[in-house]
Design a protein around this motif. Structure first.
Motif, mmCIF file in Angstrom:
data_model
loop_
_atom_site.group_PDB
_atom_site.id
_atom_site.type_symbol
_atom_site.label_atom_id
_atom_site.label_comp_id
_atom_site.label_asym_id
_atom_site.label_seq_id
_atom_site.Cartn_x
_atom_site.Cartn_y
_atom_site.Cartn_z
ATOM 1 N N GLY A 22 91.021 -52.861 0.307
ATOM 2 C CA GLY A 22 89.713 -52.314 0.629
ATOM 3 C C GLY A 22 89.456 -51.042 -0.150
ATOM 4 O O GLY A 22 90.098 -50.765 -1.174
ATOM 5 N N VAL A 23 88.518 -50.233 0.336
ATOM 6 C CA VAL A 23 88.063 -49.033 -0.358
ATOM 7 C C VAL A 23 88.581 -47.795 0.364
ATOM 8 O O VAL A 23 88.516 -47.702 1.592
ATOM 9 C CB VAL A 23 86.530 -49.013 -0.445
ATOM 10 N N HIS A 24 89.090 -46.829 -0.418
ATOM 11 C CA HIS A 24 89.749 -45.646 0.126
ATOM 12 C C HIS A 24 89.222 -44.382 -0.545
ATOM 13 O O HIS A 24 88.912 -44.386 -1.751
ATOM 14 C CB HIS A 24 91.259 -45.698 -0.124
ATOM 15 N N ALA A 25 89.183 -43.289 0.203
ATOM 16 C CA ALA A 25 88.967 -41.960 -0.364
ATOM 17 C C ALA A 25 90.311 -41.443 -0.853
ATOM 18 O O ALA A 25 91.281 -41.406 -0.091
ATOM 19 C CB ALA A 25 88.379 -41.018 0.677
ATOM 20 N N TRP A 82 96.337 -40.795 -1.033
ATOM 21 C CA TRP A 82 95.450 -41.566 -0.163
ATOM 22 C C TRP A 82 95.091 -40.746 1.073
ATOM 23 O O TRP A 82 95.967 -40.246 1.764
ATOM 24 C CB TRP A 82 96.148 -42.868 0.250
ATOM 25 N N TYR A 83 93.781 -40.657 1.361
ATOM 26 C CA TYR A 83 93.330 -39.802 2.459
ATOM 27 C C TYR A 83 92.678 -40.570 3.601
ATOM 28 O O TYR A 83 92.945 -40.283 4.764
ATOM 29 C CB TYR A 83 92.370 -38.728 1.930
ATOM 30 N N GLN A 132 80.434 -41.348 0.731
ATOM 31 C CA GLN A 132 81.320 -41.215 1.874
ATOM 32 C C GLN A 132 82.643 -40.583 1.487
ATOM 33 O O GLN A 132 83.191 -39.736 2.209
ATOM 34 C CB GLN A 132 81.547 -42.590 2.516
ATOM 35 N N SER A 133 83.175 -40.986 0.327
ATOM 36 C CA SER A 133 84.436 -40.415 -0.128
ATOM 37 C C SER A 133 84.304 -38.921 -0.404
ATOM 38 O O SER A 133 85.181 -38.130 -0.036
ATOM 39 C CB SER A 133 84.923 -41.132 -1.392
ATOM 40 N N LYS A 134 83.190 -38.513 -1.007
ATOM 41 C CA LYS A 134 82.980 -37.085 -1.274
ATOM 42 C C LYS A 134 82.908 -36.302 0.020
ATOM 43 O O LYS A 134 83.438 -35.182 0.108
ATOM 44 C CB LYS A 134 81.703 -36.903 -2.099
ATOM 45 N N ASN A 176 86.425 -32.082 3.154
ATOM 46 C CA ASN A 176 87.093 -31.468 4.305
ATOM 47 C C ASN A 176 88.603 -31.381 4.121
ATOM 48 O O ASN A 176 89.303 -30.940 5.038
ATOM 49 C CB ASN A 176 86.778 -32.258 5.567
ATOM 50 N N VAL A 177 89.107 -31.838 2.999
ATOM 51 C CA VAL A 177 90.555 -31.811 2.755
ATOM 52 C C VAL A 177 90.986 -30.383 2.467
ATOM 53 O O VAL A 177 90.418 -29.736 1.595
ATOM 54 C CB VAL A 177 90.935 -32.737 1.585
#
Length: 314
Positions: free
Chosen positions: A223-226, A280-281, A306-308, A313-314
């Protein structure tokens, strides 16, 4: 750090100083493992011993459980070496986990790997076992010790659940990346190389870096990940969105080739062959097949937004 592979004849491996040793498979080197290793470091410094870690390769299931053998790792052996070296370990002992080793008696294991190996203190988790059929445990090691002391480290918990490699694997495979990272005490990461892909991304405005892992890493859920993308040669880190999967919009369903493709934000360089690291976050969504290119582009735009947001917040 000196790495010693414990192959026969073992007597040739004993040419080192007295040591305190943390022993375990240590896949992930998660917060529970870190407690064991930090305890060993404290004891070694107190007793003026060298700091050592003893681990195994491959995973014992390769020998002991053919149906459920595990050949991918949270921290493959080369990554373990890097982490242990950064922790200030003096000696890393690697025991090849073979059929003959699995059949070794408890007494012979203690003699060959501890007593004769200049071990003065053994530190391990509460669930460490040894010897044929794993009949030896930490309580028995305390009773049978010969020339060394024993310290058992209790389990670490998070949200009323044990921190363990098994639970980290479940979290990564189910898309609970934040939970896996909490147990690891750091973002899960995969190191690899950028390789040539099909270059379809650039035709729709989203260039991607196709990452080939350099070791047998556990791959997170399809799938898709930040993610964050580290270009190791330049020591630079970029935010991005990563698709793990089979690209069903483009590929024949019969083609079963898993890819890791990262769209790196605000980046436009050719980096084929470069060594990189993907951190991976958070899992964003499952992979899906779109009816057309326009629908795919619209979804990718949403994934980027969405990833941005997540990585801000990281």
């Amino acid at each position: 750090m000196k790495t010693i592979v414990m192959q026969n004849p073992l007597k040739e491996k004993y040419d080192h100083d007295d040591i305190a040793v943390a022993i375990g498979f240590f896949d992930g080197i998660h917060l529970g493992h870190q407690q064991v290793i930090h305890k060993m470091i404290d004891i070694a410094e107190e007793k003026q011993l060298k700091k050592a870690v003893m681990t195994f390769d491959p995973h014992p299931s390769v020998v002991l459980n053919h149906e459920m053998k595990r050949t991918t790792y949270v921290t493959p052996i080369e990554e373990k070496k890097e982490i242990f070296a950064c922790m200030g370990i003096d000696y890393l002992f690697i025991i090849p986990f073979t059929s003959s080793f699995a059949n070794m008696s408890e007494q012979n294991f203690i003699r060959d790997y501890f007593t004769l190996n200049h071990v003065k203190h053994v530190i391990a988790g509460f669930d460490f076992t040894y010897g044929k059929y794993g009949k030896g445990n930490m309580l028995k090691l305390e009773d049978d010790k010969d020339g060394f002391e024993v310290t058992m480290v209790q389990k670490e918990m998070i949200d009323d659940d044990k921190i363990s490699t098994t639970n980290i694997l479940k979290a990564l495979k189910s898309g609970e990346t934040k939970r896996a990272n909490a147990m690891l005490g750091r973002p899960y990461s995969i190191k690899g190389f950028v390789v040539q892909g099909e270059k379809r991304g650039r035709t729709i405005g989203f260039r991607t870096a196709n990452v080939m892992p350099k070791e047998d890493y556990v791959i997170p859920k399809v799938g898709v990940h930040a993610v964050r993308f580290k270009l190791l040669s330049q020591n630079k880190t970029y935010n991005g969105v990563c698709n793990v999967g089979y690209k069903p919009t483009f590929n024949d369903p019969s083609v079963n080739q898993l890819t890791i493709e990262v769209n790196i934000f605000e980046f436009d360089e050719s980096i084929y062959g470069e060594s990189v690291e993907v951190e991976w976050y958070e899992f964003i969504r499952d992979e899906k097949k779109f009816d057309g290119i326009d629908a795919l582009i619209e979804q990718i735009q949403q994934d980027v937004i969405q990833s941005k947001q997540i990585l801000s917040n990281v």
